[in-house]
Design an enzyme around this catalytic site. Structure first.
Site, PDB file in Angstrom:
ATOM      1  N   ARG A  32       0.909  -1.280  -0.168  1.00 15.30           N
ATOM      2  CA  ARG A  32      -0.016  -0.092  -0.089  1.00 15.30           C
ATOM      3  C   ARG A  32       0.923   1.336  -0.044  1.00 15.30           C
ATOM      4  NH1 ARG A  32      -2.866  -4.029   1.845  1.00 15.30           N
ATOM      5  NH2 ARG A  32      -5.258  -4.074   1.802  1.00 15.30           N
ATOM      6  N   GLY A 100      -1.390 -11.450  -5.458  1.00 14.49           N
ATOM      7  CA  GLY A 100      -2.922 -10.630  -5.598  1.00 14.49           C
ATOM      8  C   GLY A 100      -3.140  -9.156  -5.241  1.00 14.49           C
ATOM      9  N   ASP A 308      -6.013 -14.501   6.931  1.00 16.16           N
ATOM     10  CA  ASP A 308      -4.636 -15.221   6.675  1.00 16.16           C
ATOM     11  C   ASP A 308      -4.174 -15.875   7.823  1.00 16.16           C
ATOM     12  OD1 ASP A 308      -4.632 -14.233   4.114  1.00 16.16           O
ATOM     13  OD2 ASP A 308      -3.304 -12.436   4.674  1.00 16.16           O
ATOM     14  N   ARG A 339      -7.785 -22.812   0.171  1.00 13.54           N
ATOM     15  CA  ARG A 339      -7.170 -23.165   1.515  1.00 13.54           C
ATOM     16  C   ARG A 339      -7.943 -23.829   2.728  1.00 13.54           C
ATOM     17  NH1 ARG A 339      -4.245 -17.142   2.333  1.00 13.54           N
ATOM     18  NH2 ARG A 339      -2.048 -17.516   1.213  1.00 13.54           N
TER      19      ARG A 339
END
Length: 418
Positions: A32, A100, A308, A339
């Site tokens: 970011r 991603g 995550d 996942r």
């Protein structure tokens, strides 16, 4: 990155765990900050930056759009001289590799350019969905050539204004649009058409944008200009989950420095999940500590905001005294791998009863048998399953080098716990 074998054995700890660690910089914050710095006139300096495959992909992406980069991995420092993409008439190509965040952040910035930009990536990334952000870019005035997946060719200008975007697949679509928003002619006002997942990551986007001089009100951003700045990046909270999980699994103590009470990252809440299981959690302005030694209890937990770390919890849950149910993470089926299915499959191969649910999984406690775990080209599979080896003998990790995506030195740092 250190040389790793094709298969790595993780041996149980020979002494009680008592360690202080500082993981490398946050991938999410690094990417970011790189995006905002690349859109800011002048030169910004980022300290504590992560150098891994995903952030190197972003470095290459912003350079492809015209930003000037000076990176020093030895000091974890990056200087970025920004560029106005609205002046970019030449054709450009971006290789997002497996990242991603890079691909979903760079597409809106690339669509500001009058020149055509091709964004592509690995076969794994090509299989991941991009429809919501590409549809939004069309609605905002861009020319988009794709079937909803990579490779995609985008061309501006973006007029901006109001746009509707789904939130249930990935928050990265929204974050990418918001970061490009101030450079759109009319600014940007987003309306979500479905519930937003991973909400803390959007809060992180707002905070990083604010550090570079742009305010986001709700899901709207006015036309404006980023401001070059000096920006310090905190350690990666997702990476920290493996070390905090190690404390819970082995009945030891781990302090993660640099992740204090004011952290921007939602994944610091993983420590509180371990607290619900029976671990002791201590937080200060500069660190978080998890201590264990008693019985771990199974829990029922919604991890939609900290997805995550779901695989980390799956590993810890093996050693609890009752089943653990993880909910709210159906969307992680569209990550580097499915996942949900992957972690259930691997735990079952180790003799652990695990059940795949529609929106998550259930793990029943047990004694894992010696197993060579497949990792599915997914860094988080490799790092989370390695925790079982710290307590149970005979655990091997296939393709350990996949951790290069976000944490090249993970196994070196894990070994330092001994």
């Amino acid at each position: 990155m250190p040389d790793l074998p094709d298969v790595l054995t993780v041996a149980p700890l020979s002494a009680p765990l008592d360690a202080t660690v500082r993981p490398p910089g946050s991938k999410s914050i690094t990417n970011r900050a790189l995006m905002c710095a690349a859109l800011a006139p002048g030169t910004s300096t980022l300290t504590g930056a992560l150098f891994a495959d995903d952030t190197r992909a972003m470095l290459g992406a912003v350079a492809a759009l015209g930003a000037t980069i000076n990176a020093d991995p030895a000091t974890a420092t990056v200087t970025v001289t920004g560029v106005d993409p609205r002046r970019g008439a030449a054709a450009a190509t971006v290789d997002a590799r497996q990242s991603g965040t890079t691909s979903r952040f760079i597409l809106p910035a690339a669509a500001l350019r009058p020149g055509a930009t091709v964004v592509d990536g690995s076969a794994q990334l090509r299989a991941r969905p991009f429809g919501p952000v590409l549809e939004a870019l069309r609605d905002l005035g861009a020319t988009v050539s794709t079937t909803g997946f990579l490779p995609a060719t985008v061309r501006g200008p973006l007029r901006g204004g109001a746009v509707r975007v789904s939130g249930h697949i990935s928050s990265q679509f929204l974050s990418g649009l918001l970061m490009a928003g101030p450079l759109m002619t009319e600014g940007l006002a987003v309306e979500l058409t479905s519930a937003l997942v991973s909400v803390p990551y959007v809060e992180m986007t707002r905070a990083v944008m604010a550090a570079f001089g742009v305010s986001v009100e709700g899901l709207s951003v006015a036309p404006g200009t980023y401001r070059a700045t000096e920006y310090a990046i905190e350690p990666d909270a997702s990476a920290a989950s493996y070390f905090l999980g190690a404390a819970a699994v082995t009945g030891g103590r781990v302090t993660v420095s640099g992740l204090g009470a004011g952290s921007l990252q939602g994944d610091v809440a993983f420590a509180e999940v371990l607290g619900r299981m029976g671990a002791t959690v201590t937080r200060t302005a500069e660190s978080v500590t998890v201590s264990a030694g008693g019985v771990l209890h199974g829990i029922d937990v919604d991890m939609a905001d900290i997805s995550d770390t779901a695989q980390t919890l799956a590993a810890v849950a093996v050693y609890a005294d009752s089943p653990t149910r993880v909910r709210g993470i159906g969307f992680i089926r569209g990550k580097e791998t499915d996942r949900v299915a992957a972690v259930v499959t691997e735990l079952r191969r180790a003799g652990i009863e695990a059940v795949e649910d529609e929106d998550g999984f259930t793990v029943h406690p047990g004694v894992p048998r010696p197993t060579r775990f497949a990792t599915y080209e997914d860094h988080r599979m490799a790092m989370s399953l390695s925790l079982l080896g710290l307590r149970s003998p005979g655990m091997e990790i296939a393709d350990p080098g996949c951790v290069a995506k976000t944490y090249p030195d993970f196994f070196t740092d894990l070994d330092r716990l001994r």
